[in-house]
Motif scaffolding. Structure first.
Motif, PDB file in Angstrom:
ATOM      1  N   LEU A   8      -3.678   9.862   0.944  1.00 37.29           N
ATOM      2  CA  LEU A   8      -3.689  10.122   2.365  1.00 37.29           C
ATOM      3  C   LEU A   8      -2.786   9.073   3.453  1.00 37.29           C
ATOM      4  N   ASP A   9      -2.320   7.911   3.077  1.00 35.07           N
ATOM      5  CA  ASP A   9      -1.342   7.057   3.641  1.00 35.07           C
ATOM      6  C   ASP A   9      -1.482   6.807   4.860  1.00 35.07           C
ATOM      7  N   GLU A  10      -2.299   6.278   5.845  1.00 35.42           N
ATOM      8  CA  GLU A  10      -2.630   6.188   6.812  1.00 35.42           C
ATOM      9  C   GLU A  10      -2.814   7.070   7.874  1.00 35.42           C
ATOM     10  N   PRO A  11      -3.708   7.960   7.820  1.00 36.87           N
ATOM     11  CA  PRO A  11      -2.954   9.227   8.401  1.00 36.87           C
ATOM     12  C   PRO A  11      -3.650   9.039   9.934  1.00 36.87           C
ATOM     13  N   PHE A  48       2.002  10.738   5.210  1.00 38.37           N
ATOM     14  CA  PHE A  48       2.366   9.830   4.914  1.00 38.37           C
ATOM     15  C   PHE A  48       2.186   9.031   5.878  1.00 38.37           C
ATOM     16  N   GLN A  49       2.541   7.844   6.179  1.00 37.14           N
ATOM     17  CA  GLN A  49       2.121   7.288   7.064  1.00 37.14           C
ATOM     18  C   GLN A  49       3.267   7.540   8.140  1.00 37.14           C
ATOM     19  N   VAL A  50       4.292   7.419   8.007  1.00 40.36           N
ATOM     20  CA  VAL A  50       5.925   8.203   9.029  1.00 40.36           C
ATOM     21  C   VAL A  50       4.781   9.833   8.863  1.00 40.36           C
ATOM     22  N   LYS A  89       1.058  -1.471  -0.141  1.00 38.15           N
ATOM     23  CA  LYS A  89       0.022  -0.213   0.171  1.00 38.15           C
ATOM     24  C   LYS A  89       0.707   1.213  -0.292  1.00 38.15           C
ATOM     25  N   SER A  90       1.548   1.360   1.119  1.00 40.08           N
ATOM     26  CA  SER A  90       2.441   2.194   0.903  1.00 40.08           C
ATOM     27  C   SER A  90       3.567   3.034  -0.128  1.00 40.08           C
ATOM     28  N   THR A  91       4.151   1.361  -0.455  1.00 40.27           N
ATOM     29  CA  THR A  91       4.899   1.839  -2.324  1.00 40.27           C
ATOM     30  C   THR A  91       3.736   2.210  -3.422  1.00 40.27           C
TER      31      THR A  91
HETATM   32 MG   LIG Z   1       2.004   0.873   4.978  1.00 43.86          MG
END
Ligand SMILES: [Mg+2]
Ligand SMILES: Nc1ncnc2c1ncn2[C@@H]1O[C@H](COP(=O)(O)OP(=O)(O)O)[C@@H](O)[C@H]1O
Length: 257
Positions: free
Chosen positions: A178-181, A94-96, A52-54
Motif C-alpha cells: 500500500l503506497d500511502e493508503p 497506489f498513491q494516486v 518510495k513510489s518508484t
Molecule cells: Mg510517493
C-alpha cells in the motif's frame, strides 16, 4: 541448510535484491535490497522524492528495474506484468487513487475479483450479479456495505481510499503493498483507516508493506521500518532502533521524534 535458515526461507514472502531504476540520468532507486517475511508489517518512510513510489512500482510491476530482482514466495517476478503478480498474491493500492469513479463501490470490488481470477471485463457489462456475494463479503470487511450502490466518484475521499483497500483485498492477496493508503485524508480519518488495515492484516495474517507519513502511525503499527533516502536504504530495522538512529534523525526527522 540450518534449521534457522530453513525457517527463514519458508517464511520469505518478498525479496528485493539490488533494485535500480533511473529516469534519464537521475537514479531514483539505487541498489535497494530487503526482505519481507510472514507476519511482518514493514513501513517504508523517507522524504519526498526519496524513491518510495518508484520502489513500489518495481515491486508491483508498473515499472521494470534497470538492474536487480524481485522474488515473490521464492519465485522470480522481476519481469512479470502487474496482473500476473496480482495473481501470484500481491494486493496493492497506489498513491494516486485508481478506483473507477463511475462504477459503484460494489462494482469496483466485483471487477477486482474478476481481474484476479482472469475473468474478462467484457463479461462484466452483461453480468451485474457476477460474484456479488463475494464482493459484498469484501465490502463488509472494510465497512462499506451501506455504500455499496454509490458510484465511487460520489464517495467521500476517505471512503474512496477505503474502497481501494477493498479492491486490493478482493484479489485474495498473500501480501499487501500500500503506497500511502491514507494520502489526502485528515489526521483522524487516516488513523482510523490505518487501524482498519492493521486489524485486517492481523486477522488474515497478511504481511504488509506500506508507505505512510504519519510517524505516530508508523511507529505504532509497523513491526519494521525501512528508511529510504535518495534512492537508497539508510536503515532497515525494528521501529525502536530506527526511531533512535542518529542518522535517521538527521536525514529525515529533524530533532522532533
Ligand atoms: Mg510517493
Ligand atoms: N517517471 C518518472 N520520470 C522522471 N522522474 C521520475 C519519474 N518517477 C519518479 N521520478 C523522480 O524520482 C524521484 C523519486 O520519486 P518517487 O519514487 O515518486 O518518490 P517518493 O514516492 O519517495 O516521493 C523523484 O525525484 C521523482 O521526480
Amino acid at each position: 541448510m540450518s534449521a534457522a535458515q530453513q525457517q527463514a526461507s519458508t517464511s520469505l514472502v518478498l525479496k528485493a535484491s539490488g533494485l535500480r531504476k533511473s529516469f534519464g540520468g537521475f537514479v531514483a532507486t539505487n541498489g535497494v535490497s530487503f526482505e519481507v517475511h510472514a507476519g511482518e508489517a514493514l513501513a517504508i518512510i523517507g522524504p519526498n522524492g526519496a524513491g518510495k513510489s518508484t520502489l513500489f512500482d518495481l515491486l508491483t510491476g508498473r515499472k521494470t528495474p534497470d538492474a536487480g530482482t524481485v522474488e515473490l514466495f521464492g519465485e522470480p517476478v522481476t519481469h512479470l506484468p502487474p496482473w500476473q503478480r496480482v495473481k501470484r498474491g500481491i494486493g496493492r493500492s497506489f498513491q494516486v487513487s485508481s478506483v473507477f469513479k463511475s462504477y459503484t463501490a460494489l462494482e469496483n470490488v466485483q471487477m477486482g475479483l474478476m481481474v484476479s481470477s482472469g475473468q474478462s471485463w467484457g463479461l462484466f457489462g452483461r453480468a451485474a450479479n457476477t460474484r456479488r456475494d463475494e464482493a459484498l463479503a469484501v465490502l463488509e470487511k472494510v465497512g462499506l456495505v451501506p455504500k455499496r450502490d454509490v458510484p465511487a466518484g460520489d464517495l467521500s475521499y476517505g471512503d474512496q481510499r477505503t474502497l481501494e483497500l477493498a479492491v486490493a483485498l478482493s484479489t485474495r492477496p498473500r501480501l499487501l503493498l500500500l503506497d500511502e493508503p491514507t494520502a489526502g485524508m485528515g489526521r483522524e480519518e487516516s488513523r482510523e483507516c490505518l487501524r482498519l488495515i492493521r486489524d485486517i492484516a492481523t486477522r488474515e495474517r497478511l504481511p504488509i508493506v506500506f508507505v505512510e507519513h504519519d510517524m505516530d502511525v508508523v511507529f505504532s503499527f509497523a513491526s519494521r521500518v525501512m528508511v529510504l533516502v535518495a534512492g537508497q536504504v539508510l536503515v532497515d530495522d525494528k521501529p525502536e532502533v530506527v526511531r533512535s538512529d542518529a542518522r535517521v534523525k538527521e536525514a529525515y526527522f529533524g530533532e522532533d521524534i
